[in-house]
Enzyme design. Structure first.
Site, short mmCIF file in Angstrom:
data_model
loop_
_atom_site.label_atom_id
_atom_site.label_comp_id
_atom_site.label_asym_id
_atom_site.label_seq_id
_atom_site.Cartn_x
_atom_site.Cartn_y
_atom_site.Cartn_z
CE LYS A 25 -2.92 0.59 3.59
NZ LYS A 25 -2.77 1.83 4.34
N GLY A 98 -4.83 7.74 5.62
CA GLY A 98 -3.93 8.71 6.23
C GLY A 98 -2.72 8.97 5.35
NE ARG A 126 -5.32 8.00 11.06
CZ ARG A 126 -4.65 7.19 10.26
NH1 ARG A 126 -5.25 6.70 9.19
NH2 ARG A 126 -3.41 6.87 10.52
CD GLN A 172 0.67 8.12 7.22
OE1 GLN A 172 0.13 8.98 7.92
NE2 GLN A 172 0.11 6.97 6.96
CG ASP A 318 0.97 -0.05 9.44
OD1 ASP A 318 0.58 0.77 10.29
OD2 ASP A 318 1.33 0.26 8.30
NE ARG A 349 -4.84 -0.08 13.17
CZ ARG A 349 -4.21 0.12 12.02
NH1 ARG A 349 -2.89 0.19 11.99
NH2 ARG A 349 -4.89 0.24 10.89
NE ARG A 390 -2.34 -1.81 8.48
CZ ARG A 390 -2.13 -2.16 7.22
NH1 ARG A 390 -2.32 -3.40 6.83
NH2 ARG A 390 -1.72 -1.28 6.32
C1 S3P Z 1 2.78 4.71 6.26
C2 S3P Z 1 3.36 5.06 7.43
C3 S3P Z 1 2.86 4.63 8.75
C4 S3P Z 1 1.92 3.43 8.62
C5 S3P Z 1 0.92 3.62 7.52
C6 S3P Z 1 1.62 3.81 6.19
C7 S3P Z 1 3.34 5.23 5.00
O1 S3P Z 1 2.13 5.68 9.33
O2 S3P Z 1 1.26 3.22 9.85
O3 S3P Z 1 0.06 2.51 7.45
O4 S3P Z 1 3.00 4.72 3.93
O5 S3P Z 1 4.14 6.17 5.06
P1 S3P Z 1 2.85 6.85 10.18
O6 S3P Z 1 3.67 7.64 9.27
O7 S3P Z 1 1.70 7.64 10.76
O8 S3P Z 1 3.64 6.11 11.23
#
Ligand code: S3P
Length: 443
Positions: A25, A98, A126, A172, A318, A349, A390
């Site tokens: 993803k 997110g 969020r 992220q 995750d 979670r 999840r």
């Molecule tokens: C992700 C980063 C993670 C992860 C999310 C995907 C990404 O989140 O939990 O499912 O693709 O950069 P955070 O950056 O909030 O830790």
């Protein structure tokens, strides 16, 4: 918006066979974004056909990128170049994602036009200050509802590169800053409190953007160009994680998961499960598009509870819901700490998994930043995933090893990350099926 539906998962096993889980993803989102901003045609294979990544594709199309889907799991993107996007007429709907919203916030902060990012009920709860603040330090202006979506991103402001130490370990946040940095004058640098997944960095390099990076830091300069590139996306480790845990806890199991992405910033669960006694072997390790990829052979083995090393938590953030289930079936106590980020995912979670396991008869103590789980027998019953994909898939594993069936509420959002989960689960021997939703209050 997805309609509510429940699952029933029944005791079953052993689990046997081979599976390839859908594409990663995180990489699918990034491949679309960079291909849209590149010059030329990019072909993406192994693309995740999930609601989250499709939402990102639709947003990029609204902004002027040309994206076609000649086959399942394939996207052909005709990039418009770094400055080729245009304003969208409607708000940009990131759905449940997110990653989509936070990365797009960075990308859109550097445009010459305004944008509005919206999401579903879960995404609208969020926290977004974690991207708003660093982007503001670069000169962006983003209005929010007190730190929550929708985000109104003002364009045409001219960004400046800065050096940012992020307070949360979040790929992220790091990625939003780097994407804004493409449009900034000078050098943008990010340093994280703990290293997180480095897909944006690797993919920027693959699309020809000069970037230097290492665990926990990255640096780039604005003003270069992205060149189209082809990508083959490996299987998503986070999707594989459910079946890894399923095979670990189900007697007699012997399962092979093919072509799984094994980026070291994602595989903390393997280290933790092995420390608990799991029998997991990596076979055919190779490099594919700059990412380590391999097959995982997982056989059942008795697990024992451990103190999960805090240093591994970011590398398995995750996978923590699935870890709750491994801990539930382990002998003794498992302690998870340093995982407060779990409280601001698609659901809280920690609360959702703790409540579900308690309903199935286990002793689980919730902590602010984790939980203490006493392994034991799971009775059947009814649990609520609270619309979190999840948690839903993790609870499906409880039914597999419980004494009686487990009904899991609110599972429609599994389509955000793993639309074929039920078929894959049944192919290896799980007995899990959809059920019309019930509206009775949980007893
Ligand atoms: C992700 C980063 C993670 C992860 C999310 C995907 C990404 O989140 O939990 O499912 O693709 O950069 P955070 O950056 O909030 O830790």
């Amino acid at each position: 918006m997805s309609t509510r539906l429940d699952w029933i998962s029944r005791p079953a096993g052993p689990l046997r066979g081979e599976l390839r889980v859908p594409g990663d993803k995180s990489i699918s989102h990034r491949a679309l974004m960079l291909a849209a901003l590149a010059e030329g045609r990019s072909r993406i294979e192994g693309f995740l056909e999930g609601e989250d990544t499709r939402a990102t594709a639709a947003v990029l199309q609204q902004l002027g990128a040309r994206i076609s889907a000649p086959a399942d799991g394939v996207r052909v993107v005709d990039g418009v170049g770094l400055h080729g996007l245009h304003a969208a007429e409607q708000p940009l709907d990131c759905g449940n994602a997110g990653t989509g919203m936070r990365l797009l916030a960075g990308l859109l902060a550097g445009q010459g036009f305004d944008s509005m990012l919206v999401g579903d009920a879960s995404l609208s709860r969020r926290p977004m200050r974690r991207v708003i603040d660093p982007l503001a330090a670069m000169g962006a202006r983003i209005d929010s509802r007190d730190g929550l979506p929708p985000l109104h991103i003002h364009g045409g402001l001219g960004l400046c590169g800065v050096r940012i130490d992020t307070p949360v370990a979040s790929a992220q946040v790091k990625s939003a800053i780097l994407l804004a940095g493409l449009y900034a004058k000078g050098t943008t640098g990010v340093r994280e409190p703990q290293p997180t997944r480095d897909y944006t960095e690797r993919m920027l390099a693959a699309f020809g953007w000069p970037i230097t990076f290492g665990p926990g830091w990255a640096r780039l300069e604005g003003g270069h160009r992205l060149r189209a590139a082809d990508a083959r996306i490996p299987g998503d480790f986070s999707s594989a994680a459910f079946f890894i845990v399923a095979a670990c806890v189900t007697p007699g199991s012997d399962l092979v998961l093919r072509e799984v992405g094994l980026n070291p910033r994602r595989t903390g669960l393997l280290d933790v499960l092995r420390a608990m006694g799991a029998d997991i072997v990596i076979e055919h390790l190779a490099e594919q598009g700059g990412e380590p990829v391999g097959n995982l052979r997982v056989c059942h083995a008795p697990l024992r509870g451990i103190e999960v090393p805090v240093a591994l938590v970011a590398d398995m953030i995750d996978e923590c819901p699935a870890l709750f289930v491994a801990a539930a079936r382990a002998q003794g106590r498992t302690v998870l700490r340093g995982a407060a980020e779990l409280r601001v995912k698609e659901s809280d979670r920690i609360a959702v998994m703790a409540a579900g396991l308690r309903r199935l008869g286990l002793a689980v103590e919730e902590r602010l930043d984790g939980a203490v789980i006493e392994g034991g027998a799971l009775r059947g019953g009814e649990v609520d995933s609270c619309g979190d994909h999840r948690c839903a898939m993790s609870f499906a594993l409880t039914g597999l090893v419980a004494e009686a069936p487990v009904r899991i509420r609110d599972c429609a959002n599994v389509a955000t990350s793993f639309p074929g989960f039920l078929d894959s689960a049944r192919a290896i021997g799980m007995i899990v099926a959809m059920e019309p939703a019930t509206n009775e209050a949980l007893a």
